[in-house]
Design an enzyme around this catalytic site. Structure first.
Site, PDB file in Angstrom:
ATOM      1  NE  ARG A 284      -3.535  -2.772   0.171  1.00  0.00           N
ATOM      2  CZ  ARG A 284      -3.354  -4.007  -0.316  1.00  0.00           C
ATOM      3  NH1 ARG A 284      -1.875  -3.939  -1.145  1.00  0.00           N
ATOM      4  NH2 ARG A 284      -4.055  -4.557  -0.191  1.00  0.00           N
TER       5      ARG A 284
ATOM      6  CB  SER B  47      -8.994  -0.225   4.000  1.00  0.00           C
ATOM      7  OG  SER B  47      -9.773  -1.330   4.215  1.00  0.00           O
TER       8      SER B  47
ATOM      9  CD  GLU C 299      -4.739   1.327   2.369  1.00  0.00           C
ATOM     10  OE1 GLU C 299      -5.845   1.066   1.089  1.00  0.00           O
ATOM     11  OE2 GLU C 299      -5.329   0.599   3.719  1.00  0.00           O
TER      12      GLU C 299
END
Length: 349
Positions: free
Chosen positions: A171, A248, A341
């Site tokens: 990520r 998320s 995130e």
């Protein structure tokens, strides 16, 4: 060269341009509908010495209630080119402002597998290498060939920057958190068949009724992924507040094996380390689906504890207060500090 369109309001609210529907005004908003227009808009902002914010689909961003004090360039260049190569594989070139799920859907409709596990992810294609977007056992790093970038430091466009130079990891990439490189277009290598990528993710394999590593028709895998994401409130729906989120909110932490709670699920993440589901840590720290934030106008999703949602009329400040509550509760229970995130613009937790 396409000339950027300057939207008329000097206090354009950014909330409607984000999937959270949160965020204050920008001083100026420019809609750039070609790669040349993106470059020119950024050059103009830099020449004026103004603060610059690049915004695509607004799906992985949390904008402060105070908004942005300078110019927002809305990246809206669209289009894709499919090039079949002599070995049967396909080179897919996509403009940065193209809606990502539209790209996946078009590939599946054309009988091109490889991207189907990334179905239903909101946002624009230019953000996918920045975040190294991934889901259900596939990530952009698996298929990315190169990108075209505008380098704000040199004022030059860099074409065909190889994926190997982007530092793609879980990520993240060397592009994340930087404001000196603007993605203009992205290229992917696809196998050129209608078979899916190998089904690696256990939940997806169970849903499809196949063994791990099997392949299925890409269209079948796409529908299964969309069904799974809908069940978690992860497919955008204007009428469903569980989808008014940034996806998320916390990344799955990668920890030394000895620091992982004994009962926690874990997945290999390199020598001596494992990845632990943030959702498990949150749930087992006592936070349940629908857990409300201050005033009840923000809450954990009613379908998935990893998403923080705007229930209507919420503020970014309220969302961040809920994020801190969750982060601190997990840290108190498990000694693990979760990291956000989404990109936080003008705010922090």
């Amino acid at each position: 060269m396409s000339v950027p369109d300057v939207l008329p309001s000097p206090t354009q609210r950014l909330a409607p341009l984000t999937t959270l529907r949160l965020g204050g005004p920008a001083r100026r908003l420019v809609e750039a509908t070609s790669a040349d227009a993106v470059v020119q808009a950024v050059r103009d902002v830099d020449a004026a010495g103004e603060p610059l914010l690049l915004l695509g689909g607004g799906s992985n961003v949390v904008v402060a209630d105070d908004g942005w004090p300078g110019t927002v360039v809305h990246v809206a260049n669209t289009g894709r080119v499919v090039e079949r190569r002599p070995d049967g594989s396909v080179l897919l070139t996509v403009e940065a402002g193209t809606d990502w799920d539209d790209v996946v859907a078009a590939c599946v409709a054309d009988g091109l597998g490889g991207l189907e596990c990334l179905s239903g992810i909101p946002g624009r294609t230019g953000a996918t290498p920045v975040q190294n977007v991934g889901a259900y056992g596939v990530e952009v790093a698996d298929l990315l060939v190169d990108v075209d970038l505008y380098d704000r430091r040199s004022g030059a466009v860099r074409s065909h920057v190889p994926a190997a130079e982007l530092g793609l990891a879980y990520r993240t990439s060397v592009l994340k958190g930087r404001d000196d490189a603007v993605v203009l277009r992205v290229r992917f290598a696809l196998p050129g068949t209608d078979a899916s990528a190998p089904v690696r993710y256990p939940e997806l394999a169970r849903t499809l009724g196949v063994e791990a590593g099997a392949r299925v028709p890409a269209a079948v895998a796409r529908e299964a992924v969309l069904d799974l994401r809908r069940g978690k409130g992860m497919v955008l729906d204007a009428n469903d507040h569980d989808t008014w989120s940034a996806g998320s909110f916390f990344t799955n932490p990668v920890l030394p094996e000895e620091q992982v709670p004994a009962a926690a699920p874990r997945f290999p993440a390199g020598p001596g380390t494992v990845k632990v589901p943030a959702a498990w840590l949150i749930d087992h720290a006592g936070f349940r689906r629908g857990h409300p934030g201050p005033g009840g106008r923000v809450a954990l999703s009613g379908k998935h504890v990893l998403a923080l949602t705007n229930r209507g009329g919420g503020t970014t400040a309220e969302l961040l207060e809920l994020a801190r509550e969750v982060r601190d509760g997990v840290r108190s229970q498990w000694g693990v500090t979760l990291s956000p995130e989404p990109v936080l613009v003008g705010c922090r937790i």
